[in-house]
Design an enzyme around this catalytic site. Structure first.
Site, short mmCIF file in Angstrom:
data_model
loop_
_atom_site.label_atom_id
_atom_site.label_comp_id
_atom_site.label_asym_id
_atom_site.label_seq_id
_atom_site.Cartn_x
_atom_site.Cartn_y
_atom_site.Cartn_z
N LYS A 1 0.80 -1.22 0.00
CA LYS A 1 0.00 0.00 0.00
C LYS A 1 0.84 1.28 0.00
O LYS A 1 0.30 2.36 -0.24
CB LYS A 1 -0.98 -0.01 1.18
CG LYS A 1 -2.16 -0.90 0.91
CD LYS A 1 -3.02 -0.31 -0.20
CE LYS A 1 -4.03 -1.31 -0.69
NZ LYS A 1 -4.89 -0.74 -1.75
N1 PMP Z 1 -3.45 -7.88 1.33
C1 PMP Z 1 -3.17 -6.91 2.19
C2 PMP Z 1 -2.48 -7.25 3.48
C3 PMP Z 1 -3.53 -5.59 1.92
O1 PMP Z 1 -3.28 -4.62 2.80
C4 PMP Z 1 -4.19 -5.32 0.70
C5 PMP Z 1 -4.61 -3.92 0.41
N2 PMP Z 1 -5.90 -3.62 0.93
C6 PMP Z 1 -4.47 -6.37 -0.18
C7 PMP Z 1 -4.07 -7.64 0.17
C8 PMP Z 1 -5.20 -6.17 -1.48
O2 PMP Z 1 -4.58 -5.27 -2.35
P1 PMP Z 1 -5.44 -4.33 -3.28
O3 PMP Z 1 -6.24 -3.41 -2.40
O4 PMP Z 1 -4.46 -3.60 -4.12
O5 PMP Z 1 -6.35 -5.19 -4.09
#
Ligand code: PMP
Length: 500
Positions: free
Chosen positions: A67
């Site tokens: 993130k």
């Molecule tokens: N896993 C974790 C630990 C995350 O913090 C996130 C981000 N919310 C995700 C998966 C999924 O990523 P995205 O939001 O880019 O789909």
């Protein structure tokens, strides 16, 4: 296979994101260190597979998650658009890594940050946000998306009330997938010298898989296959949206949801396939990763890596799999890496050498359930259908207890097609005694007792009797985090007594 090492320019202006490099690089600010994560081969878990599997190690970023990238790009895009001016205020609703990413960017660029978090967030995460100087507002967890108290709605109304405030809104902000189109995708393409054939990632806001996937598809002329890894009950993979234990991935559906909206950051068309992964497989995989590969990753990385190994099993030596690990296991030490947590949530099987709650399942039978909208007639039909109902209880001749006394229906917040249930979906219990003498069309909702306490199938009856307060009548037995049977607490306590 590695990115070319270089020393970044020592003098400002700082290199734009995507141009500075890791390794021996010298960065002029923490923001230049965002991204540029290494690929690390699964040397042991992947042994025996023809296709190599590489982990994109996002836990090595300065905010320790994927993130960092989205947070930096969203802020830079808002600055360019004039939505965020010097000294302005950033607002976001998030329980996790986006908050940390924004806090890092806000600190470095001199913005005030207000983060709205749901009250289920652990104290360590709140402390981490405050450590960066962010202001944290706690709101109710577990409310449907249209509720004004929902994190996103509260963040939006705060951003509307503060002059000069800008809401990051990772779910619908085009700069979120764009961050991955500009950085994650190109990095992986360069790191593999264009040899990547399969990209596997979780889907939360969808930013990672959308941006990275779209870039890789474009770079490879459509050849790279993009595979989503999703918690089994998440609606992205076709599940019913019921709760799961892996955080920050998938799409949970509150049972009172009026209209289910998917994030605009997610473009499902980029996916060639979705692999549904159970909580158990995610947790087993991330624990193996720590113990066999020496890599401490979070729950969603367990989901993604389990999916990647599944994908790789069908591939040949000319294939190359890259799987993205979003964050570090450090944030989950008291969950997936804690034996007590695993035991009480049913992720540790009884080993057969000691008495376990699982021993009582056979007598209690599988749990049966009705949705909360059911009538007395419908609930009675479900109870009556049970093989155990009405039979004499094990207490033998003279016992006033019947088998029906040992059965409680669980009352569910949503209809279910499967016969195990997430504790978060169980809103009550109802017994034959409570239904007796009631009108057929009366609602179960008005007759139910509180939901059962829960305990893991591998726990000893003595430990469960000790922990569950005596005023709780029923205990839901958890196998892999889901209720499979409901046992009277008194039966557990009696069994505990015979062991002493
Ligand atoms: N896993 C974790 C630990 C995350 O913090 C996130 C981000 N919310 C995700 C998966 C999924 O990523 P995205 O939001 O880019 O789909």
């Amino acid at each position: 296979m590695t990115e070319q090492l270089a020393v970044s320019r020592p003098d400002p202006p700082y290199p734009p994101p995507g141009q500075a490099v890791r390794g021996e690089a010298v960065f002029e600010s923490v923001l230049d260190a965002v991204g540029h994560t290494p690929l690390i081969r699964l040397a042991r878990l992947g042994a025996g597979l023809a296709a190599p599997v590489y982990v994109k190690a996002e836990f090595l970023g300065p905010g320790m998650s994927v993130k960092d990238r989205a947070a930096l790009h969203m802020v830079l895009a808002a600055e360019r658009a004039g939505d965020l001016r010097p000294g302005g205020v950033i607002v976001e609703g998030t329980s996790g890594n986006t908050g940390i990413g924004l806090a890092m960017v806000a600190a470095q660029r001199g913005y005030r940050l207000i983060v709205v978090v749901p009250d289920k967030v652990g104290p360590d995460k709140i402390s981490a946000l405050r450590a960066y100087g962010a202001e944290v507002l706690v709101t109710a967890a577990g409310v449907p998306a249209h509720d004004p108290k929902h994190v996103r709605n509260l963040a939006r109304s705060i951003s509307e009330q503060i002059p000069g405030a800008w809401m990051a809104d990772q779910y619908d902000n085009a700069a979120n997938p764009q961050a991955h189109r500009e950085t994650t995708g190109p990095e992986i393409w360069r790191q593999t010298a264009g040899r990547i054939t399969h990209f596997v990632a979780c889907i939360g806001t969808g930013g990672t898989i959308t941006g990275t996937g779209e870039f890789l598809k474009q770079a490879s002329g459509g050849a790279v296959r993009v595979v989503g890894a999703d918690p089994e009950t998440s609606v992205y993979a076709g599940g019913d949206g019921s709760p799961y234990y892996v955080e920050a991935a998938g799409h949970y559906l509150h049972p009172d949801t009026i209209e289910d909206e998917w994030p605009q950051s997610y473009h499902p068309a980029v996916l060639d396939a979705v692999e549904p992964i159970s909580d158990r497989e995610s947790i087993d995989t991330l624990r193996r990763l720590a113990r066999e590969e020496g890599m401490l990753v979070g729950g969603s990385a367990g989901t993604a890596i389990a999916a990647a190994l599944r994908v790789a099993r069908g591939l040949g030596p000319d294939d190359l799999v890259v799987v993205l690990a979003p964050d570090s296991g450090r944030a989950y030490l008291s969950k997936y890496f804690d034996d007590g947590w695993l035991l009480t949530n049913g992720f540790q099987d009884p080993d057969g050498t000691a008495p376990a709650l699982a021993d009582l399942i056979a007598a209690a039978g599988p749990a049966r359930a009705v949705p909360v909208g059911a009538t007395v007639a419908e609930a009675s039909a479900v109870l009556g259908a049970g093989p155990a109902a009405g039979e004499p209880a094990a207490g033998g001749a003279g016992s006033v207890e019947t088998a029906a006394d040992r059965v409680a229906l669980v009352v569910l917040a949503r209809p279910s097609l499967v016969d195990t249930w997430a504790p978060g979906d169980v809103v009550g219990t109802v017994t034959a005694a409570a239904l007796a003498g009631r009108a057929a069309e009366e609602a179960v909702r008005d007759l139910m007792q509180p939901p059962p306490a829960t305990a893991g199938a591998g726990e000893s009856p003595a430990a469960v009797a000790d922990r569950v307060p005596a005023d709780r009548d029923w205990v839901g037995v958890l196998v892999n985090g889901r209720i499979v049977s409901v046992v009277r607490r008194a039966v557990v306590a009696a069994r505990a007594g015979t062991e002493q």
